[in-house]
Design a protein around this motif. Structure first.
Motif, mmCIF file in Angstrom:
data_model
loop_
_atom_site.group_PDB
_atom_site.id
_atom_site.type_symbol
_atom_site.label_atom_id
_atom_site.label_comp_id
_atom_site.label_asym_id
_atom_site.label_seq_id
_atom_site.Cartn_x
_atom_site.Cartn_y
_atom_site.Cartn_z
ATOM 1 N N PHE A 150 0.801 -0.921 -0.102
ATOM 2 C CA PHE A 150 -0.268 0.119 -0.024
ATOM 3 C C PHE A 150 0.813 1.391 0.088
ATOM 4 N N ARG A 158 -0.681 8.111 0.033
ATOM 5 C CA ARG A 158 -1.722 9.097 -0.028
ATOM 6 C C ARG A 158 -2.219 8.992 -1.249
ATOM 7 N N ASN A 161 -4.315 6.105 -2.038
ATOM 8 C CA ASN A 161 -5.468 6.231 -1.401
ATOM 9 C C ASN A 161 -6.574 7.065 -2.397
ATOM 10 N N ARG A 165 -10.101 6.156 -4.398
ATOM 11 C CA ARG A 165 -11.389 6.882 -3.911
ATOM 12 C C ARG A 165 -11.933 7.510 -4.982
ATOM 13 N N GLU A 170 -14.355 4.960 1.276
ATOM 14 C CA GLU A 170 -13.509 4.238 2.155
ATOM 15 C C GLU A 170 -14.222 2.936 3.000
ATOM 16 N N ARG A 175 -8.372 -3.159 2.102
ATOM 17 C CA ARG A 175 -6.946 -3.516 2.101
ATOM 18 C C ARG A 175 -6.578 -4.749 2.786
ATOM 19 N N ARG A 429 -7.670 0.615 7.201
ATOM 20 C CA ARG A 429 -8.224 1.845 6.804
ATOM 21 C C ARG A 429 -7.100 2.627 6.172
ATOM 22 N N GLY A 430 -7.593 3.748 5.340
ATOM 23 C CA GLY A 430 -6.635 4.470 4.756
ATOM 24 C C GLY A 430 -5.813 5.341 5.650
ATOM 25 N N ASP A 431 -6.486 5.836 6.728
ATOM 26 C CA ASP A 431 -5.710 6.803 7.820
ATOM 27 C C ASP A 431 -4.714 5.986 8.405
ATOM 28 N N GLU A 434 -1.629 5.476 6.101
ATOM 29 C CA GLU A 434 -0.677 6.481 6.111
ATOM 30 C C GLU A 434 -0.178 6.820 7.239
#
Length: 482
Positions: A150, A158, A161, A165, A170, A175, A429-431, A434
């Protein structure tokens, strides 16, 4: 104890990269197993997508060979095999062009779960996500599954992601990290949050330190070019080991809900303290007589890429202040093992004579090769001759303890069924991704700026000597790699 198989809702699963190694070796055999135990509804379909020039008949013939190799026991049932193959279709799609996308959209059924599994290069994620949306193959309830890596750093994560999107929210993005599908990883949450015995002890007051080890006996054979651009930090620490650390260290979520669990994992990552150069050891395996070493297998005699990393990590919060987490991963080590060792503090006052080589209480959570949990205790050694202490293990090996359980699952097949059910608990999750890169990037940048070579270690050893000293200098010891 026999498990009860709950059928999944009806679905169309579109597998991009269906002719690739991962699809043929793991994903499709895993789905065949779910089909064999009755978890796939009779009308469910798997649509393989790739650029290879073949039709559905040719794809089924290729798949039949893969199932014979990677799911041999159930593939012997000819009637079962033919029913599964009948649920499989194939479409040739030009991912970068226009050909095949309209056919894909027309082939998908309404009113069933649509899941798109991207077993392809991350560089194609954004293109596929966008075209699934523009050709109306996806809906507001569709799910998209992506494999690691990822990103390569925070900036690329970033961007990745943002690409996903383009066509998906989300809540639709899964993932996948196969480590989170392992039975023992999920049992770690059950052990902590379903038992009043452990949670009061799960803190810095009672735990001296935690060791998280993912050791591999193989090298980078066949993957040298890819691995040399990644290294152990990007390939293993930033994702797999980070996930194990989060599940070990997280606070109890308010409820067993995907976002509640992932909220607590993000808090752990954000509480990680910076790691100084004195708390990290990088290594690179070497062979004998210039044969079989990392440089030979990676193809670059000047490579500074690490095949081994060990580090001491602190978590700056109330629960873990003062309790270090030691992370260790590497290739070409003495054995293959993945485990979490939670080492408890000694009693405040020991009334018995000091026992030589006493290691104390520890909980060993084994992920592979033998999934299970071992609790190390001190007892009186049986027999006459005085009061002598001995250490014994209370061992729950899942294969033995749950031997009547009828439905052992591979990590991939468990996670794929979670996608179909819409359960994101075991997906990043995306955050979260990151935040992990935001912690890892400064470490990697410091290595690159130093221009130092990793410490060499012999293939088949426990890793570099300095990695042993990482614990020895504080009066601790790594657990032996089998």
């Amino acid at each position: 104890m026999v498990s009860r198989v709950i059928p999944a809702p009806d679905f169309d699963l579109v597998l991009f990269g269906a002719t690739g190694d991962l699809a043929q070796r793991k994903i499709l055999p895993g789905l065949f197993h779910r089909f064999a135990v009755g978890q796939m509804p009779p009308a469910a379909r798997i649509i393989g997508v790739a650029r290879s020039k073949m039709d559905a008949t040719g794809f089924r013939a290729q798949l039949e060979k893969s199932l014979a190799a990677f799911a041999p026991q159930i593939a012997e049932d000819r009637a079962l095999l033919e029913r599964f193959l009948a649920s499989v279709d194939y479409l040739r799609v030009d991912v970068m062009g226009e050909d095949g996308w309209k056919d894909l959209a027309r082939n998908l059924r309404p009113n069933v779960v649509r899941a798109f599994y991207l077993s392809v290069s991350p560089s194609l994620f954004g293109v596929i996500a966008s075209k699934l949306s523009s050709f109306e193959a996806s809906t507001a309830e569709s799910r998209i599954v992506v494999e690691k890596p990822f990103g390569h750093d925070l900036q690329s994560a970033r961007a990745l992601n943002a690409d996903l999107r383009q066509g998906f929210k989300e809540r639709q993005i899964y993932r996948i990290d196969h480590y989170l599908g392992k039975e023992t990883v999920q049992n770690l949450m059950a052990l902590r949050f379903a038992n009043a015995l452990w949670e009061p002890l799960w803190n810095a007051t009672h735990i001296d330190h935690v060791q998280i080890t993912v050791a591999e006996s193989l090298g980078v054979e066949g993957r040298g070019e890819y691995y040399d651009k990644s290294g152990a930090m990007r390939d293993m620490v930033q994702n797999h080991l980070m996930q194990l650390l989060c599940l070990t260290a997280m606070e109890p979520p308010s409820k067993f809900d995907p976002n509640a669990v992932r909220d607590e994992k993000v808090k752990v990552i954000e509480a990680l303290e910076p790691v100084g150069p004195g708390d990290i050891v990088r290594g690179q395996y070497r062979g004998q007589n210039r044969q079989g070493g990392y440089h030979e297998q990676a193809g670059d005699p000047n490579s500074r890429t690490e095949s081994f990393v060990a580090m001491k990590v602190g978590i700056g919060n109330w629960r873990w202040a003062g309790t270090p987490f030691y992370l260790r991963t590497g290739k070409k080590l003495r054995g293959r093992a993945s485990e979490i060792a939670v080492v408890f503090r000694d009693p405040p006052h020991m009334i018995f004579p000091k026992m030589e080589h006493r290691r104390g209480n520890a909980m060993i959570i084994r992920l592979q090769p033998d999934e299970g949990i071992t609790l190390r205790n001190t007892i009186k050694e049986p027999g006459p001759g005085g009061f002598r202490l001995a250490e014994v293990n209370l061992d729950m090996t899942f294969a033995d303890a749950l031997k009547e359980k009828a439905d052992p699952q591979d990590a991939y097949e468990r996670l794929i069924m979670d996608v179909i059910r819409g359960d994101q608990t075991l997906f990043m999750r995306g955050d979260e991704v990151e935040a992990a890169w935001a912690w890892a990037d400064p470490i990697i940048e410091a290595w690159e700026a130093s221009n130092q070579m990793p410490e060499p270690y012999d293939a088949g050893s426990s890793g570099p000597e300095d990695a042993l000293m990482l614990l020895h200098k504080e009066g601790r010891r790594w657990r032996e790699i089998a």
